[in-house]
Design an enzyme around this catalytic site. Structure first.
Site, short mmCIF file in Angstrom:
data_model
loop_
_atom_site.label_atom_id
_atom_site.label_comp_id
_atom_site.label_asym_id
_atom_site.label_seq_id
_atom_site.Cartn_x
_atom_site.Cartn_y
_atom_site.Cartn_z
N LYS A 194 -1.60 -34.09 34.87
CA LYS A 194 -0.96 -34.03 33.56
C LYS A 194 -0.22 -32.70 33.41
CE LYS A 194 -2.01 -32.75 29.35
NZ LYS A 194 -0.68 -32.24 28.95
N GLU A 270 -8.97 -21.95 34.75
CA GLU A 270 -8.20 -20.72 34.92
C GLU A 270 -7.56 -20.45 33.56
OE1 GLU A 270 -5.43 -18.41 34.95
OE2 GLU A 270 -4.31 -19.54 36.48
N CYS A 304 -0.51 -15.63 32.70
CA CYS A 304 -1.87 -15.26 32.36
C CYS A 304 -2.25 -13.90 32.90
CB CYS A 304 -2.83 -16.35 32.84
SG CYS A 304 -2.43 -16.92 34.47
N GLU A 403 -4.49 -12.10 23.61
CA GLU A 403 -3.43 -12.50 24.54
C GLU A 403 -2.22 -12.95 23.73
OE1 GLU A 403 -3.91 -16.11 26.96
OE2 GLU A 403 -3.13 -14.94 28.64
P1 ADP Z 1 -0.84 -22.87 26.72
O1 ADP Z 1 -1.33 -21.72 25.95
O2 ADP Z 1 -0.38 -22.59 28.10
O3 ADP Z 1 0.05 -23.81 25.95
P2 ADP Z 1 -2.92 -24.80 26.43
O4 ADP Z 1 -4.32 -24.46 26.76
O5 ADP Z 1 -2.57 -25.10 25.03
O6 ADP Z 1 -2.14 -23.61 27.04
O7 ADP Z 1 -2.41 -26.00 27.31
C1 ADP Z 1 -2.57 -26.09 28.70
C2 ADP Z 1 -2.65 -27.55 29.10
O8 ADP Z 1 -3.79 -28.12 28.47
C3 ADP Z 1 -1.47 -28.40 28.66
O9 ADP Z 1 -1.22 -29.37 29.67
C4 ADP Z 1 -1.98 -29.06 27.41
O10 ADP Z 1 -1.35 -30.29 27.11
C5 ADP Z 1 -3.44 -29.30 27.78
N1 ADP Z 1 -4.32 -29.45 26.63
C6 ADP Z 1 -4.18 -28.97 25.38
N2 ADP Z 1 -5.21 -29.34 24.58
C7 ADP Z 1 -6.04 -30.08 25.35
C8 ADP Z 1 -7.29 -30.74 25.13
N3 ADP Z 1 -7.89 -30.72 23.95
N4 ADP Z 1 -7.86 -31.39 26.16
C9 ADP Z 1 -7.28 -31.40 27.37
N5 ADP Z 1 -6.11 -30.81 27.65
C10 ADP Z 1 -5.48 -30.16 26.66
#
Ligand code: ADP
Length: 499
Positions: A194, A270, A304, A403
């Site tokens: 994904k 990570e 990161c 961050e």
């Molecule tokens: P960033 O700060 O890089 O946007 P996120 O942690 O929001 O980081 O998102 C990183 C990935 O995790 C993306 O692919 C996002 O769609 C996915 N993501 C966000 N929320 C969830 C969740 N509740 N469960 C699983 N995956 C998620």
């Protein structure tokens, strides 16, 4: 052809136009398909604010299909082939990445905004990843174990985890997909990938290459959509054996909770960082200032490992601030297809978030040495920010603790060793650190004292497929890259044989 605007004189390849003209679909069981609900979401070019493509929004039913396909593929031909055959598949993927560098880099620059030159490196490094793990595919050895019970021969096998969910952020869309896919496939797993909802396109284009490489149906399935419902459907799924996640610490917590509340799937995380970068007075100051600027401003701070807390020994503090400012002001920010060093922030929302940190820094009394504003004129439709330097002596400020994921560095002087180590380690994060000094012993002493998964001495931000990478503390656990990543995608089975 899709109307995608690029800077004057820049023509996108026909392959990229063709890709953007076609409807985007999910890749499930070797077939391109719409989301069951028919829903889509928009992906936007952050340099121009223009719509690039509408992409299917997968929900739990699409994820179910993808997981079923991955489960079936594991039980099929893929589960039977040997390491050497998997290696050949990985080599073919790498060759196809190399053959499509410019095209994939165009897609990445359109969708993520990063400079085209940087996108090309991402594709080249992604190819290297597949080759590196191709080398491991046939070398996943178990061991024989001497036990105290007589007449027993005990050996171990290193087996795949099974069906693995790979959840990727938007800052290195293709490269991070490779960080996870390559070891997962080398070890014989099947996967559901994904990409982030902000940058789904390069993963979808990769799907076509995986087909061309002859990967059996269902070995890699690609589902697009946001965290909710798509990501959560993967992390909560009862038939996903492991999730490898890269993203924020807040979402990492949710991934861990979802694993705990479903089938206790294995996870590796990570997560975020607030990495200390340290310049001692005996360093090559010009070089260190350059390196410190690059450590946080490359990728507009959207990585990161960004060296977002800069500690400078007081004797050279003013000199470093001057050098850093000079570097920051030289950085060309703009459309990634122009000759620029740094592209845009990924979305308007993220830009607003970074701006609110800048405002909070100003309000709390930190001094803005350089930058701090959004870029306008011909860049006004995109999400561009000038590299921003804050000087401060107060580690409790939000801009120092949290961050930001933007081009913002908080610079502070330090006076002695104990103070430095204590302040550097006063953070919930522990992803990376840097240290600049000509004193080899001091450099190693700091590298050992700092609580971080990676430390760069007289450099910053270097990665290689062979070098393990991951976090201490709330920056996550599990190591990607290197032979360590194979541990994330395999499990050990012990076999007792009566002889
Ligand atoms: P960033 O700060 O890089 O946007 P996120 O942690 O929001 O980081 O998102 C990183 C990935 O995790 C993306 O692919 C996002 O769609 C996915 N993501 C966000 N929320 C969830 C969740 N509740 N469960 C699983 N995956 C998620």
């Amino acid at each position: 052809m899709a109307q995608i605007s690029t800077p004057p004189g820049i023509e996108l390849s026909t392959a990229t136009h063709t890709f953007l003209d076609q409807p985007q679909q999910l890749f499930i069981d070797g077939t391109w398909t719409n989301a069951a609900s028919g829903e889509t979401f928009d992906t936007i070019n952050p340099a121009t604010g223009e719509l690039l493509a509408r992409v299917p929004l997968a929900d739990a039913s699409d994820v179910d299909q993808a997981v079923a396909a991955a489960r079936a593929a594991l039980a099929g031909k893929w589960g039977q082939i040997n390491g050497e055959q998997r290696a050949q598949q990985l080599w073919r993927i790498a060759d196809l990445l190399d053959a499509n560098v410019d095209h994939l880099a165009e897609i990445e620059t359109l969708d993520n905004g990063k400079p085209f030159r940087v996108s090309r490196y991402d594709v080249i490094f992604a190819a290297r990843h597949f080759r590196y793990y191709a080398g491991w595919a046939g070398k996943l050895e178990g061991s024989t174990v001497p036990v105290s019970i007589p007449n027993q021969f005990v050996y171990t096998r290193r087996e795949p985890m099974g069906v693995v969910g790979l959840i990727i952020p938007w800052n290195f869309p293709l490269l991070m997909a490779a960080w996870k896919l390559a070891p997962a496939l080398a070890a014989g797993n099947t996967t559901i990938l994904k990409p982030a909802e902000q940058t789904p396109l390069s993963a979808l284009r990769l799907g076509v290459l995986l087909q061309e490489a002859g990967l059996p149906d269902g070995v890699v399935n690609i589902v697009t959509g946001p965290g909710l419902p798509t990501g959560a459907a993967i992390t909560e799924h009862m038939d996903v054996d492991k999730v490898a996640f890269t993203g924020s610490t807040a979402i990492g917590r949710k991934v861990m909770a979802a694993a705990a509340n479903s089938n206790l799937k294995r996870i590796s995380l990570e997560l975020g960082g607030k990495s200390p970068n340290v310049i001692f007075a005996d360093a090559d100051i010009t070089n260190a200032a350059k390196g410190a600027a690059w450590a946080v401003f490359s990728t507009a701070g959207q990585e990161c490992v960004a060296g977002s807390r800069l500690f400078v020994e007081r004797a050279v503090y003013d000199q470093v601030l001057d050098g850093l400012t000079l570097q920051a002001e030289r950085i060309r920010v703009g459309n990634g297809f122009d000759k620029v060093h740094v592209g845009p922030i990924i979305t308007e929302t993220q830009l607003d978030r970074v701006m609110s940190y800048i405002e909070s820094g100003k309000a709390s009394g930190a001094q803005v040495v350089s930058g701090g504003e959004r870029l306008g004129d011909e860049l006004a439709n995109g999400y561009f920010l000038r590299p921003t330097i804050f000087a401060h002596e107060d580690d409790s400020l939000d801009i120092v603790r949290e961050e930001i994921f933007g081009p913002v560095v908080a610079v502070t002087p330090f006076d002695d060793w104990d103070e430095l180590v204590s302040r550097a380690n006063t953070t919930e994060y522990g992803l990376a650190a840097g240290v600049w000094t000509r004193d080899v012993a001091k450099a190693h002493r700091f590298a050992h004292a700092v609580q971080a998964g990676t430390v760069w001495i007289n450099g910053y931000g270097l990665f290689d497929a062979a070098a393990p990478f991951g976090g201490y503390k709330q920056s996550g656990f599990g190591r990607e890259m290197g032979k360590e990543a194979l541990e994330l995608y395999t499990q050990v089975k012990t076999v007792w044989v009566g002889v």
